[in-house]
Design a protein around this motif. Sequence first.
Motif, PDB file in Angstrom:
ATOM      1  N   LEU A  30      -1.276 -13.226   0.468  1.00  0.00           N
ATOM      2  CA  LEU A  30      -0.227 -12.551   0.619  1.00  0.00           C
ATOM      3  C   LEU A  30      -0.809 -10.820   1.056  1.00  0.00           C
ATOM      4  N   ASP A  31      -1.815 -10.664   0.191  1.00  0.00           N
ATOM      5  CA  ASP A  31      -2.534  -9.160   0.340  1.00  0.00           C
ATOM      6  C   ASP A  31      -3.069  -8.912   1.678  1.00  0.00           C
ATOM      7  N   ASP A  70      -2.220 -10.762   4.450  1.00  0.00           N
ATOM      8  CA  ASP A  70      -0.806 -10.631   5.304  1.00  0.00           C
ATOM      9  C   ASP A  70      -0.332  -8.972   5.545  1.00  0.00           C
ATOM     10  N   ILE A  71      -0.213  -8.522   4.211  1.00  0.00           N
ATOM     11  CA  ILE A  71       0.484  -7.177   4.188  1.00  0.00           C
ATOM     12  C   ILE A  71      -0.546  -6.172   4.946  1.00  0.00           C
ATOM     13  N   GLY A  84       0.265  -4.033   8.099  1.00  0.00           N
ATOM     14  CA  GLY A  84       0.238  -2.494   7.930  1.00  0.00           C
ATOM     15  C   GLY A  84      -0.328  -2.038   9.175  1.00  0.00           C
ATOM     16  N   ARG A 105       4.326  -0.697   0.857  1.00  0.00           N
ATOM     17  CA  ARG A 105       4.046  -2.355   0.735  1.00  0.00           C
ATOM     18  C   ARG A 105       5.162  -3.128   0.412  1.00  0.00           C
ATOM     19  N   ASP A 106       6.059  -2.796  -0.423  1.00  0.00           N
ATOM     20  CA  ASP A 106       7.273  -3.708  -0.373  1.00  0.00           C
ATOM     21  C   ASP A 106       7.820  -4.179   0.568  1.00  0.00           C
ATOM     22  N   LEU A 147       6.515  -4.248   3.565  1.00  0.00           N
ATOM     23  CA  LEU A 147       5.609  -5.373   4.073  1.00  0.00           C
ATOM     24  C   LEU A 147       5.812  -6.628   3.562  1.00  0.00           C
ATOM     25  N   ARG A 148       5.724  -6.501   2.331  1.00  0.00           N
ATOM     26  CA  ARG A 148       5.718  -7.984   1.538  1.00  0.00           C
ATOM     27  C   ARG A 148       6.912  -8.816   2.101  1.00  0.00           C
ATOM     28  N   ALA A 188       6.335 -10.083   5.441  1.00  0.00           N
ATOM     29  CA  ALA A 188       5.376 -11.211   5.351  1.00  0.00           C
ATOM     30  C   ALA A 188       6.043 -12.550   4.890  1.00  0.00           C
TER      31      ALA A 188
END
Length: 151
Positions: free
Chosen positions: A3-4, A6-7, A11, A21-22, A24-25, A28
Motif C-alpha cells: 500500500l505504501d 502504491d501511495i 503521488g 496521503r489519506d 491517495l490511500r 489505491a
Amino acid sequence: MSLDTDIAILGQARPLSLLERDALRLLAFSGDRRRLRPGDVLFRKGETSFGGAVVMSGEIGLDEDQQGEPRQIARAGALIGEVALLVATQHPAQAVARADSEAIVISRHLFKRVLEEFPQNAAAIHQAYAADLRRLSGQTALIRQKIDQIG
C-alpha cells in the motif's frame, strides 16, 4: 505492491501529487487495478473515457506511428487521461502495454468522491489548474501578437 508503494507511485502524478496521503490511500484501495501483458490494450483511441489511469509498473505506449512505435511511453508514476478525471471525453490515443505492466484506473466518479471528501485538496487542484490556464492564456496572447505582426 504494498500500500505504501502504491501511495508513493500515485503521488508522483500531477494532479494526484496535490492530494494528501489519506486521499491517495482511498484511490489505491478503490481504483480498478489492471494487469497487462505486452500487447494488451488499456484503452482504444476514440473510446469514451470514464477516468484516468496511473501506470504503477511497466511501460504503456501511446498512439503508435506508422512504424508501430509509440509516440510517447508512460512509465511508473505517469497519469494517462488527466482530463478524463474531470470531464467526459474520448481517449485521444490508444494505450498498449509494451511490457508486463500494471495500472490503476481511477474513474471520474471515484475522483469526484475523493475531492468531495478532501475539499482542501480540491481547492489546491483548482488553484493549480487556474495557474495553468492563466499561463496558457498568456502564451496564446503572445502567439496571437506574433501572428498579427506577420500578417
